[in-house]
Scaffold this active site. Structure first.
Site, mmCIF file in Angstrom:
data_model
loop_
_atom_site.group_PDB
_atom_site.id
_atom_site.type_symbol
_atom_site.label_atom_id
_atom_site.label_comp_id
_atom_site.label_asym_id
_atom_site.label_seq_id
_atom_site.Cartn_x
_atom_site.Cartn_y
_atom_site.Cartn_z
ATOM 1 N N ASP A 246 74.245 -3.248 94.901
ATOM 2 C CA ASP A 246 75.302 -3.555 95.869
ATOM 3 C C ASP A 246 76.591 -2.888 95.408
ATOM 4 O OD1 ASP A 246 76.046 -5.650 98.182
ATOM 5 O OD2 ASP A 246 77.699 -5.554 96.739
ATOM 6 N N GLU A 289 75.960 -2.118 102.474
ATOM 7 C CA GLU A 289 76.272 -1.390 101.252
ATOM 8 C C GLU A 289 75.239 -1.625 100.161
ATOM 9 O OE1 GLU A 289 78.729 -5.261 100.990
ATOM 10 O OE2 GLU A 289 77.877 -3.923 102.508
#
Length: 384
Positions: A246, A289
């Site tokens: 992440d 993301e």
């Protein structure tokens, strides 16, 4: 001369006054002529029937699959059998960078293949380039220098050359006859259609499993591939690891610099990830993301070391960016889990998520390997 049956005669007729012995010689000669002609006709019919059957079989085979490598392998097998070749290849054009690659070959020496990529891989000049313009086969009576060729036939689909079907050598140096040459042309025509269809199918299939922004595999492919790798790991008692990454504070990146720059960051990190994993690993866009990496035949302790190497590489690359792509340093948090017998896909993913959760809640810019204590820590956090 021929008689009314169409067979050649001996050029002599029986003579009434000739001896029995002379007439028997003439008869045997004529019968031998008939036998030879008949054998030739039978051989030709058998050969024509064999070739026709082979063409029907290859047409059925190459239209029953869209797998490019299967089609290429089949084409060369038929070419080797049909034309009695010893060295053959299919060269395909990569339109993205205007290069040639040997997609399949039989009987080519390693040195010949190396020379091809040294001297002929760029499609900007030379006889391969000329054939794409002329769209005509070319014979090579003399040695081309570093890459042996007897005949090269352009593979044409929709009036565009997509590659070349090549004969490099014949079995026991037998000649490439006119008859055999026409068989090569016929096979090339069939091959062009099959290869073009397979390429179109491959492009459509790739689009269905690729993320358009990053060029990575998408979430759909991730789910399918993870199922396959877990089945393989279970059946073969092989290790399997999963990594979820992440980007730290990605919302801040978008809010500060805009979503176009955010997409640039995603693409750059995607390329960096692909360069820092093994060829058999699958790098996927997990969502937003987040990225996921499936690592077959990889122990989780080794996967954690790979995760740490990736984390450091991203931090160093973005902080020391000589290309001025990154406006600020980028860091990531990474969670790693390892497959164990009986664990479901959802649990394996959850374990990587829990390890990622720990990394993000302990300062970010960290990689962490799942351990059972994380389950209790997560439950405590949810109870607050």
């Amino acid at each position: 001369m021929t008689d009314k049956s169409g067979f050649p005669n001996s050029g002599k007729r029986y003579k009434l006054g000739a001896s029995l012995h002379q007439n028997s010689i003439l008869l045997r000669k004529r019968l031998e002529d008939y036998r030879l002609k008949n054998a030739e006709l039978i051989s030709q019919l058998e050969r024509t029937e064999f070739e026709s059957k082979l063409f029907r079989e290859i047409n059925t085979a190459i239209t029953s699959t869209f797998e490019l490598q299967e089609i290429l392998s089949l084409i060369l097998q038929v070419l080797t059998t049909l034309v009695n070749t010893q060295g053959v290849s299919v060269i395909l054009i990569n339109e993205t960078d205007n290069t040639l690659r040997i997609a399949e070959s039989y009987g080519l020496a390693t040195k010949d293949i190396e020379n091809f990529y040294i001297y002929y891989a760029r499609l900007n000049e030379g006889f391969f380039y000329e054939m794409t313009v002329e769209k005509k086969p070319r014979f090579f009576e003399r040695d081309t220098g570093v890459f042996p060729l007897l005949l090269s036939v352009p593979l044409i689909s929709r009036n565009k050359v997509i590659g070349f079907l090549n004969i490099h050598s014949m079995y026991k140096n037998k000649p490439l006859t006119t008859e055999k040459t026409f068989l090569v042309y016929a096979l090339a025509s069939q091959a062009s259609i099959a290869i073009s269809n397979a390429q179109m199918f491959g492009a459509m299939r790739e689009q269905a499993i690729m993320d358009q922004c990053t060029g990575l595999y998408n979430f759909r492919y991730f789910q399918q591939r993870l199922d396959e790798e877990m089945t393989y790991a279970e059946e073969n008692n092989e290790p399997l690891s999963l990594m979820i990454l992440d980007i730290d504070h990605f919302k801040r990146v978008n809010d500060t610099w805009g979503h176009l720059y955010g997409d640039t960051v995603l693409r750059e990190l995607a390329n960096l990830l692909k360069r820092n994993v093994r060829s058999g690993d699958a790098v996927c866009r997990y969502g937003g993301e987040e990225f996921a990496i499936i690592l077959p035949r990889c122990e989780n302790e080794i996967a954690q070391k790979i995760a740490e190497r990736i984390r450091v590489r991203i931090q160093e690359t973005t902080a020391n960016d000589r290309r001025n792509v990154f406006k600020d340093p980028i860091t990531v948090s990474i969670g790693v889990s390892g497959y164990t017998t009986g664990v479901s896909k959802n649990i394996l993913i959850r374990q990587a998520d829990l390890a990622l959760y720990w990394a993000k809640n302990n300062g970010r810019n960290k990689s962490h390997l799942f351990n059972p204590d994380l389950n209790m820590e997560y439950e405590k956090y949810n109870q607050k």
